[in-house]
Structure formats: C-alpha cells, structure tokens
Design a protein around this motif. Structure first.
Motif, PDB file in Angstrom:
ATOM      1  N   ASP B 375       0.880  -1.408  -0.281  1.00  0.00           N
ATOM      2  CA  ASP B 375       0.360   0.315   0.133  1.00  0.00           C
ATOM      3  C   ASP B 375       0.910   1.222   0.265  1.00  0.00           C
ATOM      4  O   ASP B 375       0.795   2.324  -0.371  1.00  0.00           O
ATOM      5  N   HIS B 376       2.490   1.133   0.823  1.00  0.00           N
ATOM      6  CA  HIS B 376       3.127   2.334   0.692  1.00  0.00           C
ATOM      7  C   HIS B 376       4.133   2.481  -0.732  1.00  0.00           C
ATOM      8  O   HIS B 376       5.138   2.479  -0.147  1.00  0.00           O
ATOM      9  N   TYR B 377       4.219   1.527  -1.404  1.00  0.00           N
ATOM     10  CA  TYR B 377       4.822   1.487  -2.778  1.00  0.00           C
ATOM     11  C   TYR B 377       6.221   2.401  -2.621  1.00  0.00           C
ATOM     12  O   TYR B 377       6.376   2.758  -2.567  1.00  0.00           O
ATOM     13  N   ASP B 378       5.090   3.507  -3.490  1.00  0.00           N
ATOM     14  CA  ASP B 378       5.792   5.505  -4.015  1.00  0.00           C
ATOM     15  C   ASP B 378       6.199   5.387  -2.156  1.00  0.00           C
ATOM     16  O   ASP B 378       7.077   6.477  -2.729  1.00  0.00           O
ATOM     17  N   HIS B 379       6.080   5.128  -0.864  1.00  0.00           N
ATOM     18  CA  HIS B 379       7.042   5.817  -0.100  1.00  0.00           C
ATOM     19  C   HIS B 379       8.379   4.767   0.232  1.00  0.00           C
ATOM     20  O   HIS B 379       9.299   4.876   1.542  1.00  0.00           O
TER      21      HIS B 379
END
Ligand SMILES: Cc1cc2nc3c(=O)[nH]c(=O)nc-3n(C[C@H](O)[C@H](O)[C@H](O)COP(=O)(O)OP(=O)(O)OC[C@H]3O[C@@H](n4cnc5c(N)ncnc54)[C@H](O)[C@@H]3O)c2cc1C
Ligand code: SF4
Lengths: 176, 523
Positions: B375-379
């Motif tokens: 869910d936090h791939y871009d983080h």
C-alpha cells in the motif's frame, strides 16, 4: 468464456435485497456476479456464479487493499472460470474448495462471515491446500500485474515513451 | 559485415553463449582476425524491442526452460523451478543486468590464505592475483564506459540513492556514492547517456547501459570474422580419439540437430548451463563429462550471499524512478572477522516495480501484514545485499536423473545450502540496513529473502593444480587444451563484488592467450 461487462443498471433496491447481496456489494443474477453500485458484472460459464462471488471475496481477503475496487479482484480471479471450463479436475478442485470454505464458515457460509478476521481464520485452515495455493499464486500476477491498479499504488509503469525520469522527478525528494 | 561460416569449417573458434563472457571473447578474437561462431540458445532482440514492463520483459528475455532445485535455500521452496533469474537471448544476462562494475579486492583472490581453512567451505586461492588482473580491469572499464573511471563522471543520484546516502551518513559509513556503473553518464561509444528510465533490469531501451548485444557483438560482426547464430542450443561437445574437442552438436531453430566443427571450443553459457553441457558431453573416454578428471565440474556453485531490505517512510520516495542500482556503500566489503564472519558485503540500492515487488517481497505471504507494505509502495526505499558466499562441494549442478528438455538433454538440478558464514553475514547486513533506514525515519522495514540467483558462479573453477579445479589461470581446461571456459563459472571464489566486470576482464585476457596459442600453433 468469462466476460466482465458494464452491468445494465436496472435492478431495483428491492430486488437486490431479495436476491441477497454479498455484504451488500455483489449480487448473483443468473450466471453473473453483478456490482450494481459500480456498474460492472462478471459472467461465468464453468463455475457457479456463487462460487465466483466467493472467489472474489476470498481474493480480497488474501490480498486486502481497501483502496482497490472489487472489479480488479474479479478480473484477477476470472481465469479460474476459464481453466475450469477446460479442465474438469480443476473445476472440481475449485468448487470443492469453495464448498469447504462455506462448510467451515457455518450457516451463512464464507461470505456470511462479517469480519475479515473471521474469514482469514477460515483461510488459515486451508492455506496449505492446492486449492488455496492455486488462488493465491494466481493473484500475485493476476492482481498486481493489472496496469489499471498501478496508479492506485503510486507506481507509474512504462517510462521510456515519456523520456524516462531525467526531467520528471528522478531526484525530487525534498524531505531528507 | 557479419560472417557466415560453414558447418564443416574446422578452423573456427566456437563459443557457446553470447553474454558477458562469450560476447566479449567473440569480439576480442574477431578484432584479432580470428574466425568465430557464437552459438546462442536465445533469439536476437535489439534494444528498441525491449519492453518497459516487468513480466512482459521476463517472458521476452529470461531463461525459463525448466530446472529443478534442492537444498535448504528458500528459493528452492518459493521458486522450485526457477533457481536463477538469467537470460536466454543474444547478449545473455547483460541485457538484464544493472551495470554495477567493481573490481575484486586483492585479498579476495587469496581466500584460503587470508581466511584460513573453514569447515564446510571449499576455499582456494585463485591462480591469478589482482596485480595480474589490473591491466585487464582497466581495459574492461574503458570498453564498458564504467562511471568513476577514465574521467567519466558518476551518474546523478536518484531518490532511492538519496535515502541511502542520508542513512549512510547517519551511520558513519564513509564510502557511499553512485557507484561504478557500466552506464553512460555522458554520450559515448555512439550511444547516448542514461535517461533515468528505471527499467535497467528489463533491458535499456536507450542503449545507455553496456550490453554485449549492442557493443561487442556488432563490433565483432563488423570485422567480418564473427557470426552469431541465434536459436542454437548446444547439447554436446564432441572430441576425437586423442581427447581434443572437434565440434559442437546443437539444436537449430527448427529443433534439428547440427554439428559445427571447431578448432577451439569456449563454453560461456553461465554457471548452470556450462557445467550441464560439459557433464552431458560424457563419452567412453571421459565417462564423468568433459574436463572433469578433478570431479569439480558442477561443484562449488556460488550465488553471492544476498537479500534485500525495503523500508517505508511517512513521505514519498518513488524509488523506481531512475537507475535501478543507483548507489553503493562499500564500508562493509572489508574482511573483518570481528563481525562474526569472513569476507564482506556491499550495499547497493535496488528497486522493483509493483508487479515484481508483489512476487518477491515475501514470496508466499498473504494478508494485511503483506498488503499494507505494498500500500505504501511509493513511500518505499530499498537496497540489495551482495556478499561473498562460501564455495561448497555439495552446492552443485547435476544432470537430472530422468527429466529431459525439448531436445532430450537432461535438465539441470541446482542444489544449494547456506554455509553458516553466509547466514551470519546476511543477518549482519539485515541489521545494518535496518539501522540505516531507521536512522532516516523508516516507519517499517522488511528483511527480504534472496531472489532467484542473478549471480551464478564457480561451477568450473580455476585452479593452480589440475586436481583442484577444472580450468587453469587462462580458463583453459586442465584436461583438454583446446577447450576453454569463458564465463563466471571459472571463478575460484565469489568475492563480494558483482561479477561481470571480472568476467569481461577475464575474457579479454583469455582472448590474448588464445590468439597467442593459435599463432604458436600449440592449439
Ligand atoms: C537482473 C540482473 C541484474 C544484474 N546486475 C548485475 C550488476 O549490476 N553487476 C554485475 O556485475 N552483474 C549483474 N548481473 C549478473 C550478470 O548479468 C552476469 O554475471 C553475467 O551476465 C554473466 O555472464 P555470463 O557470460 O556468465 O552469462 P550470461 O550473460 O548469462 O550469458 C550466457 C548466455 O549463454 C546462453 N546459453 C546458455 N546455455 C547455452 C547452450 N547450451 N547453447 C547456446 N547458448 C547457451 C544463454 O542463453 C545466455 O545468452 C545481473 C543479472 C541479472 C539477471
Ligand atoms: S535508468 Fe539509465 S541505464 Fe537504466 S534503463 Fe534507464 S536509461 Fe538505461
């Protein structure tokens, strides 16, 4: 063949209640699973539509992403209907696997369990079975390789046609 | 103009495989006027054909012929038929590779002398030293356009690198930079510079990253002395009564068996296929396979001690933008047994796209613990551990007892057990990397298990003495003087560094040796 189509709006709220929804989200109608709210449907040919509806719920319970709409889980599992159409043993494995989930879930069946934790408890009992592994394994590519879901996770995909990231933020981090 | 040689031409050097080793050797020999046929099992895709899509590219380029696995490594459980992530295509794994190009350190050529005998490890000193290799390393770096050498600037750091660098500074690491990469940081060699596209593992569509596919091979072809024959899968190497090799039997694009005659054969199919081919070439004269009087063919399989650490932050990173391997920390690459293991390891940034992250972050895992990570791939930021693993006789490639491929050739089984030294090193690296990301404010970190092997080494090891290994310091078989090994399977030990610069340097050196021996008519 399984087709995902945009459902004709038309089922009245009364009718929906009569047919019984899946957590009020998905509706079985004839040979199809329909999402009246989001206007799409999934028609099955080999598997029972109830089975497909349970598969969709199961897919979400295996890889729950609350921001990903059901439609993408439906696309991710529709291959099992195609496979079941070609392979009787496969069809039996899926139908039996789903029946087993329902049995383990009590009167209302798997979809009748209200909390994700309850459904996950049932899945944990079967996680080493070929049935579960076939569904989980298929989802790894079936769900995450849909280009349409990538933006939901902030993944931008192909970049060559846009000239790479050299002028599009490859080093734009600001908070360090 | 690319050459075209007759099957009965027995004056040619036949090279099996067109990757880092084979492609380089082919060009180097062609430049010296030696006629060469490269047999390549894969098809030829030019760089415009590459696909910016992880699974799409995998289907286009990867070696997916069935292999089996055994041993206690986790890959055997998660990917039982995919022990290695390498390529079957003209250019070999230099299409997929990230470009990190490091020299092996002096002591790593002398592990037995430096580390001493270690139980369960088949350590041995290389028959060559860093001093002997240095001129060839310099040639390889110049050929490949390695950043940070020859006045070529290093690449600019991307977001993933900046996170790594901030953590390295906090932990007091001293040697952290954007690496020595075989990626053009400026336009050179008729190829453009890196556009930070971020699909290095899928083949560089700009041609900025060095690959034999669009450097060595066309240059060799332009001499008129090199023919690359794609879709040609070598199955057996033939020899005469005296034991000299005479030709290579291969399945052509239609699956028909052909034999290409040869004056010299050089095997460069990467460390699973090269021993497989030598073992499958067993004969009445060589019942255990070619070049195998030592019994070492297929043994000492190494894959580097690897693992990754990904970390999530409360703010965005977008690690996938820009070069995949965008920076390195070298401080842990030293030999310092006080850490609880011999040898050392490197940290290198790494990023996977969402589809591969889902497949490799924690294979087999499911449920919210797993999905909230994605869910936090871009983080996310991430790095890869690459360290020296111990050669072990039991870690080996063997021919499968009953399963065969489409051409009737027994498939390869890859057996691997971690040595306690590997495990101790990996755990140390997990701890350090976790501390590094925590120091920058990570809210969660993921010690990620090794992927299918991208570095495959050691299965035809080099040795001073014939009884200890398969080839001598020139990659020439101890047993058969016109048979050579030209890929990473020659490595005596694995060292901490990514292997390709050394494979290329050895190939350049080997070409000098072969050409000299040919002129002297000793082979
Ligand atoms: C994703 C990825 C990232 C990597 N990153 C790095 C990096 O940053 N730095 C680094 O140093 N290394 C890296 N590597 C490793 C590097 O690619 C290899 O070390 C190197 O390419 C190995 O060279 P080789 O000549 O041994 O084999 P390859 O380059 O794999 O070439 C072998 C060729 O032989 C062919 N072949 C095999 N058997 C036969 C047969 N029987 N008949 C005909 N042809 C055959 C194969 O099809 C293949 O084309 C990476 C690898 C991968 C997969
Ligand atoms: S990041 Fe650079 S080297 Fe990697 S694929 Fe893109 S242009 Fe090529």
């Amino acid at each position: 063949m399984v087709t995902i189509y945009d459902a004709k709006p038309g089922l009245s709220r009364r009718e929906l209640l009569k047919r019984g929804g899946i957590g009020a989200l998905l509706v079985i109608s004839g040979s199809a699973v329909i999402s009246p709210e989001h206007a799409w449907g999934l028609e099955t040919s080999a598997l029972k539509p109830e089975t497909m509806a349970t598969l969709i719920q199961m897919a979400r319970d295996i890889y729950p992403h609350d921001q990903v709409p059901d439609k993408y889980y439906a696309i991710a599992v529709k291959g099992h209907d195609e496979q079941a159409g070609k392979d009787a043993a496969y069809k039996t494995m899926i139908e039996d696997g789903i029946a087993d989930l329902d049995k383990k879930s009590g009167d209302g069946g798997y979809r009748g369990l209200g909390w994700e934790d309850q459904r996950v408890g049932v899945l944990k009992q079967v996680e080493t079975t070929p049935f579960f592994q076939a569904i989980r394994g298929g989802l790894v590519v079936g769900l995450y390789n849909q280009k349409e879901v990538w933006p939901i996770f902030g993944y931008e995909g192909e970049s060559y046609s846009k000239g790479g990231y050299i002028a599009r933020g490859f080093d734009d981090i600001e908070w360090l | 103009m690319a050459a075209s040689f007759d099957l009965n031409n027995d004056g040619v050097v036949v090279i099996i495989g067109s990757g880092a080793g084979g492609g380089t050797l082919g060009n180097e020999l062609a430049q010296k006027g030696v006629d060469v046929v490269i047999l390549e099992a894969g098809a030829r895709h030019e760089y415009e054909d590459f696909i910016n899509d992880e699974w799409g590219s995998f289907s286009q380029l990867a070696w997916t012929d069935k292999r089996t696995t055994s041993g206690d490594w986790r890959v055997a459980k998660d990917f039982p038929n995919l022990p290695a992530w390498i390529v079957k295509s003209v250019g070999g794994s230099t299409t997929h590779w990230a470009g990190a190009s490091l020299r092996i350190q002096e002591h790593e050529f002398k592990t037995l002398s430096t580390y001493g005998k270690l139980e369960g490890a088949n350590l041995l000193d290389w028959p060559i030293t860093l001093a002997e290799m240095e001129p060839y390393y310099a040639k390889a770096e110049a050929k490949m356009g390695v950043t940070g050498t020859n006045d070529w600037p290093r690449l600019p750091g991307n977001n993933n690198f900046k996170v790594l660098k901030a953590g390295a500074d906090k932990l007091g690491y001293k040697e952290c930079h954007t690496g020595n990469m075989a990626i053009n940081s400026v336009d050179r060699d008729d190829r453009m510079s890196c556009q930070q596209t971020g699909f290095c593992f899928q083949g560089c569509k700009w041609g900025a990253k060095w690959s034999t596919l669009y450097t060595e091979i066309p240059k060799g072809e332009a001499t008129g002395h090199l023919e690359v024959r794609p879709n040609a899968m070598a199955i057996k190497i033939n020899h005469d009564a005296s034991g000299k090799v005479t030709g290579v039997v291969y399945a052509d694009k239609d699956g028909k068996l052909q034999e290409q005659k040869a004056r010299i054969v050089a095997v460069a199919g990467n460390s699973i296929e090269s021993p497989r081919l030598l073992l499958n070439s067993a004969s009445g004269k060589f019942p255990d396979g070619l070049a195998n009087s030592s019994g070492q063919v297929g043994k000492n399989y190494m894959r580097h001690t690897t693992g990754s650490v990904y970390a999530i932050f409360d703010k965005p990173v977008h690690m996938y933008r820009g070069t995949t391997m965008a920076g390195i920390i070298r401080d842990e690459a030293r030999h310092d047994p006080s850490r609880g293991f011999v040898g050392g390891y490197e940290f290198e940034t790494l990023s996977l796209g969402l589809p591969f992250m889902a497949a490799f972050l924690d294979p087999g895992a499911w449920g919210r613990s797993f999905t909230t990570a994605l869910d936090h791939y871009d983080h996310m930021a991430g790095l890869w551990i690459v360290g020296e693993d111990m050669p072990r006789a039991e870690n080996r490639i063997t021919l499968h007892a009953d399963e065969k491929d489409a051409h009737g050739m027994p498939i390869a089984d890859v057996h691997f057990d971690d040595h306690p030294n590997d495990t101790a090193m990996r755990n140390h690296a997990y701890k350090q990397a976790t501390a590094l990301y925590d120091a920058v404010g990570a809210t969660r970190t993921f010690p990620t298990p090794p992927y299918p092997s991208t570095h495959n080494l050691g299965t035809n090891r080099m040795s001073e003495k014939a009884e200890d290994g398969v080839v001598n310091k020139h990659g020439q078989a101890h047993d058969i003087k016109n048979l050579f090994v030209s890929d990473g399977s020659q490595f005596t030990t694995g060292a901490a560094e990514n292997p390709t610069l050394t494979i290329v340097s050895l190939a350049i050196r080997q070409a000098d040796y072969i050409a000299a021996q040919m002129s002297a008519k000793t082979i």
